[in-house]
Design an enzyme around this catalytic site. Sequence first.
Site, PDB file in Angstrom:
ATOM      1  N   THR A   1      46.921  47.074  39.669  1.00 10.70           N
ATOM      2  CA  THR A   1      47.874  46.378  39.463  1.00 10.70           C
ATOM      3  C   THR A   1      48.694  46.467  37.915  1.00 10.70           C
ATOM      4  O   THR A   1      49.642  46.169  37.750  1.00 10.70           O
ATOM      5  CB  THR A   1      47.359  44.770  39.283  1.00 10.70           C
ATOM      6  OG1 THR A   1      46.849  44.804  40.956  1.00 10.70           O
ATOM      7  CG2 THR A   1      48.229  43.685  39.143  1.00 10.70           C
TER       8      THR A   1
ATOM      9  N   SER B   1      42.905  50.368  43.482  1.00 12.13           N
ATOM     10  CA  SER B   1      41.577  50.978  43.492  1.00 12.13           C
ATOM     11  C   SER B   1      40.784  50.901  44.856  1.00 12.13           C
ATOM     12  O   SER B   1      39.468  51.358  45.088  1.00 12.13           O
ATOM     13  CB  SER B   1      40.707  49.964  42.477  1.00 12.13           C
ATOM     14  OG  SER B   1      40.445  48.778  42.811  1.00 12.13           O
TER      15      SER B   1
ATOM     16  N   THR C   1      41.529  46.194  39.743  1.00 15.18           N
ATOM     17  CA  THR C   1      40.301  45.437  39.708  1.00 15.18           C
ATOM     18  C   THR C   1      39.336  45.329  40.951  1.00 15.18           C
ATOM     19  O   THR C   1      38.301  44.723  40.949  1.00 15.18           O
ATOM     20  CB  THR C   1      40.624  43.900  39.405  1.00 15.18           C
ATOM     21  OG1 THR C   1      41.628  43.363  40.714  1.00 15.18           O
ATOM     22  CG2 THR C   1      41.640  43.824  38.287  1.00 15.18           C
ATOM     23  N   ASP C   2      40.032  45.655  42.205  1.00 16.54           N
ATOM     24  CA  ASP C   2      39.283  45.360  43.434  1.00 16.54           C
ATOM     25  C   ASP C   2      37.810  46.241  43.505  1.00 16.54           C
ATOM     26  O   ASP C   2      36.879  45.486  43.876  1.00 16.54           O
ATOM     27  CB  ASP C   2      40.225  45.893  44.691  1.00 16.54           C
ATOM     28  CG  ASP C   2      41.372  44.721  44.710  1.00 16.54           C
ATOM     29  OD1 ASP C   2      41.293  43.739  44.087  1.00 16.54           O
ATOM     30  OD2 ASP C   2      42.312  45.045  45.579  1.00 16.54           O
TER      31      ASP C   2
HETATM   32  N1  ASP Z   1      44.764  46.066  44.492  1.00 16.38           N
HETATM   33  C1  ASP Z   1      44.675  46.101  43.034  1.00 16.38           C
HETATM   34  C2  ASP Z   1      43.653  47.180  42.736  1.00 16.38           C
HETATM   35  O1  ASP Z   1      42.338  47.207  42.822  1.00 16.38           O
HETATM   36  C3  ASP Z   1      44.179  45.001  42.591  1.00 16.38           C
HETATM   37  C4  ASP Z   1      44.199  44.941  40.941  1.00 16.38           C
HETATM   38  O2  ASP Z   1      44.201  45.864  40.369  1.00 16.38           O
HETATM   39  O3  ASP Z   1      44.100  43.751  40.425  1.00 16.38           O
HETATM   40  O4  ASP Z   1      43.988  48.321  42.595  1.00 16.38           O
END
Ligand code: ASP
Length: 335
Positions: free
Chosen positions: A13, A55, A86-87
């Site tokens: 993100t 991710s 973050t995932d």
């Molecule tokens: N879908 C995103 C990822 O993990 C979520 C994030 O980065 O917060 O790439």
Amino acid sequence: MSQKILIINTGGTLSSVMKGKGLKPGLSIHDMETELQIVSGDTDIEIEDFCSLDSANIFPEDWSALAERISECRNDYDGIVVIHGTDTLAYTSSMLSFMLQNINIPVVITGSQLSIINPIADAMENCRCAIHMAASKIPGVYVAFNRKVMLGCRASKVRSLSFDAFESINYPNIASISSLGMEINKPAIPERKGIFKLSNTYSNKVCMIKMFPGIHRSFLENIAAQGYKGLYIEAYGIGGMPFLKHDFISTLDKLIQGGMTVAVGTQCVYEGSKMDVYETGKRTLEIGALEAHDMSSEAALTKLMWILGLTESTSEIRDYYSLNIAGEMTAKNYS
Ligand code: ASP
């Protein structure tokens, strides 16, 4: 002399833009350079793209390649920051903690809940915290998020929307930023046990399941039939498993006898397993299952993948799994 920090972008993100089917990584590290320069203070940053992925699309081979890249350039920098979605960030930070054995510099993984181009995002703050930790001269693999720094092998994503998305599971934070600056919790920093070694092999024949009332033991037989060599089970409470009606434990016993490594932890986020209390846990230990104790699920799973990439010897697997390798497990006399 100012500290030299490498920032490696993998996507997520933090680097996202709205396009086509929805939000997706779209900014290269060079597109983000101005913002990164602002938060880098007096550190001297260099930047590079590793990949540009949500991710959810990060796989174990990416962990291995990222560990190799970090290993290659670890002597050219005082610290390294990795920008990551973050995932699955906590899986990556856990696995890097095992693959980068005794790393000699800080490696700090960060991401954000909103894109760096969004003026109200957490992105710049998280990068600021990560760069600051990377310049700390405290070697190790860390996660920086929402003004706190956690051990990479203890971090877990516990909130899907809030800026305070990550917590350190069963372990104190390594640092936090307040009006007093960055305060480092020195006693929480694990001791470096030797010289650096890249150890980036793993087994991709490991899977993870979560117990639920009604789970059928044929599930286990299918896993074995697919050729899996390792299984991590998030069991109930302090590590319970059913043995009446559907006798899960005797099916697990057959799998273990057939050479599969089974590790068991808890589906509770905090406080870990304690399988020697209830009959449901004791019976599981008696058939030779390994216990995850207070490891996070991310660490319990990636540790199993990593160990099965190192050895096939049942006794070595057992010994390694019960050892505290990177700070992932509270050191007690586990055996
Ligand atoms: N879908 C995103 C990822 O993990 C979520 C994030 O980065 O917060 O790439």
